[in-house]
Design an enzyme around this catalytic site. Structure first.
Site, PDB file in Angstrom:
ATOM      1  N   GLU A  73      21.420-105.172   1.084  1.00  0.00           N
ATOM      2  CA  GLU A  73      22.184-106.520   0.523  1.00  0.00           C
ATOM      3  C   GLU A  73      21.951-107.315   0.447  1.00  0.00           C
ATOM      4  OE1 GLU A  73      24.382-108.821   2.484  1.00  0.00           O
ATOM      5  OE2 GLU A  73      23.393-108.799   4.157  1.00  0.00           O
ATOM      6  N   CYS A 125      22.866-114.974   9.508  1.00  0.00           N
ATOM      7  CA  CYS A 125      21.280-113.927   8.298  1.00  0.00           C
ATOM      8  C   CYS A 125      20.174-114.851   8.741  1.00  0.00           C
ATOM      9  CB  CYS A 125      21.816-114.129   7.186  1.00  0.00           C
ATOM     10  SG  CYS A 125      23.277-113.288   6.934  1.00  0.00           S
TER      11      CYS A 125
HETATM   12  C1  UGA Z   1      21.937-115.521   3.294  1.00  0.00           C
HETATM   13  C2  UGA Z   1      21.255-115.380   1.806  1.00  0.00           C
HETATM   14  O1  UGA Z   1      21.400-116.070   0.838  1.00  0.00           O
HETATM   15  C3  UGA Z   1      21.950-114.468   1.095  1.00  0.00           C
HETATM   16  O2  UGA Z   1      20.792-113.944   0.027  1.00  0.00           O
HETATM   17  C4  UGA Z   1      21.799-112.846   2.270  1.00  0.00           C
HETATM   18  O3  UGA Z   1      22.244-111.810   1.430  1.00  0.00           O
HETATM   19  C5  UGA Z   1      22.718-113.429   3.259  1.00  0.00           C
HETATM   20  O4  UGA Z   1      22.019-114.313   4.062  1.00  0.00           O
HETATM   21  C6  UGA Z   1      21.917-111.856   4.475  1.00  0.00           C
HETATM   22  O5  UGA Z   1      21.664-111.360   5.134  1.00  0.00           O
HETATM   23  O6  UGA Z   1      23.322-111.524   4.432  1.00  0.00           O
HETATM   24  P1  UGA Z   1      24.644-116.154   3.623  1.00  0.00           P
HETATM   25  O7  UGA Z   1      24.043-115.909   4.848  1.00  0.00           O
HETATM   26  O8  UGA Z   1      25.831-116.317   3.598  1.00  0.00           O
HETATM   27  O9  UGA Z   1      23.376-115.937   2.871  1.00  0.00           O
HETATM   28  O10 UGA Z   1      24.429-117.968   3.309  1.00  0.00           O
HETATM   29  P2  UGA Z   1      23.239-119.489   1.827  1.00  0.00           P
HETATM   30  O11 UGA Z   1      24.466-119.605   1.476  1.00  0.00           O
HETATM   31  O12 UGA Z   1      22.006-118.492   1.891  1.00  0.00           O
HETATM   32  O13 UGA Z   1      23.040-120.485   3.061  1.00  0.00           O
HETATM   33  C7  UGA Z   1      22.541-120.352   4.398  1.00  0.00           C
HETATM   34  C8  UGA Z   1      22.454-121.438   5.510  1.00  0.00           C
HETATM   35  O14 UGA Z   1      21.380-121.890   4.894  1.00  0.00           O
HETATM   36  C9  UGA Z   1      23.225-122.509   5.486  1.00  0.00           C
HETATM   37  O15 UGA Z   1      23.840-123.161   7.013  1.00  0.00           O
HETATM   38  C10 UGA Z   1      23.578-123.302   4.411  1.00  0.00           C
HETATM   39  O16 UGA Z   1      24.045-124.504   4.841  1.00  0.00           O
HETATM   40  C11 UGA Z   1      22.118-123.600   4.596  1.00  0.00           C
HETATM   41  N1  UGA Z   1      21.319-124.341   3.308  1.00  0.00           N
HETATM   42  C12 UGA Z   1      20.866-123.515   2.485  1.00  0.00           C
HETATM   43  C13 UGA Z   1      20.525-125.519   2.922  1.00  0.00           C
HETATM   44  O17 UGA Z   1      20.758-125.989   4.557  1.00  0.00           O
HETATM   45  N2  UGA Z   1      20.277-125.678   1.893  1.00  0.00           N
HETATM   46  C14 UGA Z   1      19.730-125.376   0.836  1.00  0.00           C
HETATM   47  O18 UGA Z   1      19.532-126.056   0.024  1.00  0.00           O
HETATM   48  C15 UGA Z   1      20.489-124.321   1.085  1.00  0.00           C
END
Ligand code: UGA
Length: 438
Positions: A150, A259
């Site tokens: 996923e 994740c």
């Molecule tokens: C992530 C992946 O984006 C999904 O594709 C994957 O399916 C999912 O993990 C999983 O393995 O199930 P998610 O954990 O919901 O999704 O969150 P993200 O939107 O990827 O953000 C992860 C972290 O990175 C957050 O703490 C966010 O604040 C941080 N982030 C994200 C940043 O610090 N900078 C950015 O530019 C983007």
């Protein structure tokens, strides 16, 4: 088609509901009777935009059902998904006991050919183990194992499922691949068919690469501050190169959530076990840790002693649009501030209940209020820990008047430095601090 999802947590429930929405008949199984009761009563145990409506519609149409019985689920379906938790072990490896248990449970009740699909994020070679396990306990029954990782982001999981960038199907069986292609026929997305090991690796490799991108920009943010440059302009300039892209180049307090930290640790461990240590990923993790430490140092350098200082923190969830506080950097930040004796008043649009549930001890040591303006009342400083868009709309003049001194630490670059400067705030942000000095 008829399918069953074993594990009705975040991934299982969202996946099941979306498959039902596009016309399939789905049973979601969970071993927790309370969860199934809640779902049968029409309540959704998690906050995910759009999910509740889809569950209600598909339950009403009779295409989505819930049960605690694995046998009922396996009997019903052509395709059985495994979507159970894969938590980390203390050494960073993955605890696969729930996957193994489901494999045994399926083997105990399987009576005819099924496609068993692993949806949970697992280390490479887990599919082989699932197949071995089922074969051991149900040697007479034909089945195939598929890896179908996923790629859902919390907060936009429904959209990610209904309109995915890609669908990865990992299997060596033409029969299983054909069934999976039929299952995904209603979705408009490129389908990549691979062997099982490659499909499993795609998931870990993709998440680790995204984490790497974040750590790259975060370390650059420190270089920008040291050199007197603007990390957002640097990210924009880099991102205009199509080969790099602007996404996931937002500097901040680092990545968190259930994740990235877990998957990075798991991928690091499995690469060691395979004899090809992925040392680059250690550095990705180190940069992530250092980013929060540097931010806390900025707060400490500014306020000198944190003992008894009243601090307002906006944000508890690991990112906006979710109530999930697991491995949230905002929570780790609060933990550090509290450990140094600060009196924290925190707020979050969705995450306060889950914070109380997951971190009861820490929650007992802080004050929580609904209103972000009430949080800053009488505080020595405001700390922005999660970039909820509504925090960008709060009346800054009111914030200034309620703070003891106009001091803001913005860990997510949510606010505009030029405006903050003009309004007379002392404003600290990530990789854009030269704007305050110019
Ligand atoms: C992530 C992946 O984006 C999904 O594709 C994957 O399916 C999912 O993990 C999983 O393995 O199930 P998610 O954990 O919901 O999704 O969150 P993200 O939107 O990827 O953000 C992860 C972290 O990175 C957050 O703490 C966010 O604040 C941080 N982030 C994200 C940043 O610090 N900078 C950015 O530019 C983007």
């Amino acid at each position: 088609m008829k399918l069953t999802i074993i594990g009705s947590g975040y991934v299982g429930l969202t996946t099941g509901a979306c498959f039902a929405k596009v016309g399939h008949h789905v049973i979601c199984v969970d071993s927790n009777p309370k969860k199934i009761e809640t779902l049968l009563a029409g309540q959704i145990p998690i906050y995910e935009p759009g999910l509740e409506e889809i569950v209600k519609q598909t339950v009403a149409s009779g295409r989505l059902k819930f049960t605690t019985s694995t046998e009922e689920g396996v009997d019903f379906a052509d395709i059985v998904f495994i979507a159970v938790p894969t938590p980390p072990n203390p050494d960073g490896s993955v605890d696969l006991r729930f996957i193994e248990k489901v494999a045994r449970d399926i083997a105990a009740v399987i009576k005819s050919y099924k496609v068993i699909v692993d949806k949970s994020t697992v280390p490479v070679k887990t599919g082989e183990k699932v197949a071995e396990t089922i074969r051991r306990y149900a040697p007479a029954i034909e089945f195939d194992v598929v890896s179908n990782p996923e790629f859902l982001r919390e907060g936009s999981a429904v959209a990610d499922l209904l309109d995915p960038d890609r669908i990865v199907i990992g299997s060596n069986s033409p029969r299983a691949i054909a069934l999976m292609q039929e299952l995904y026929a209603p979705f408009v997305a490129p389908v990549l068919v691979t062997d099982i090991n490659s499909a499993e690796l795609i998931k870990h490799a993709a998440n680790s690469f995204l984490a790497l991108k974040i750590s790259y920009i975060n370390h650059l943010s420190a270089i920008c501050d040291a050199a007197g440059a603007d990390v957002e302009k640097v990210a924009e300039g880099m991102g205009m190169d199509k080969r790099i892209g602007r996404a996931f180049l937002n500097a901040g307090l680092g990545y968190g959530g259930s994740c990235f930290p877990k998957d990075l640790a798991a991928f690091t461990t499995i690469s060691n076990q395979l004899g090809v240590p992925f040392n680059l990923l250690r550095e990705v993790h180190n940069i992530n840790t250092a980013q929060l430490e540097r931010f806390i140092k900025t707060i400490r350098d500014s306020l000198w002693v944190l003992q008894e200082k009243k601090l307002a923190v906006w944000g508890l969830s690991f990112k906006p649009h979710t109530d999930d506080v697991r491995s949230s950097v905002a929570v780790e930040l609060i933990r550090s501030l509290v450990a140094e004796g600060a009196q924290v008043t925190a707020t979050d649009p969705k995450g306060m209940d889950s914070f109380r549930a997951f971190e009861p001890e820490l929650a007992a040591k802080i004050t929580m209020v609904e209103d972000p303006l009430a949080a800053v009342e009488g505080a020595e400083a405001l700390v922005v820990a999660t970039e909820w868009p509504e925090y960008g709309e709060v009346d800054l003049a009111e914030v200034k008047s309620r703070l003891v001194a106009p001091l803001v630490f913005d860990g997510r670059n949510l606010l505009d430095p030029a405006t903050m400067k003009e309004m007379g705030f002392t404003y600290h942000c990530i990789g854009r601090n030269h704007i305050m000095k110019s």
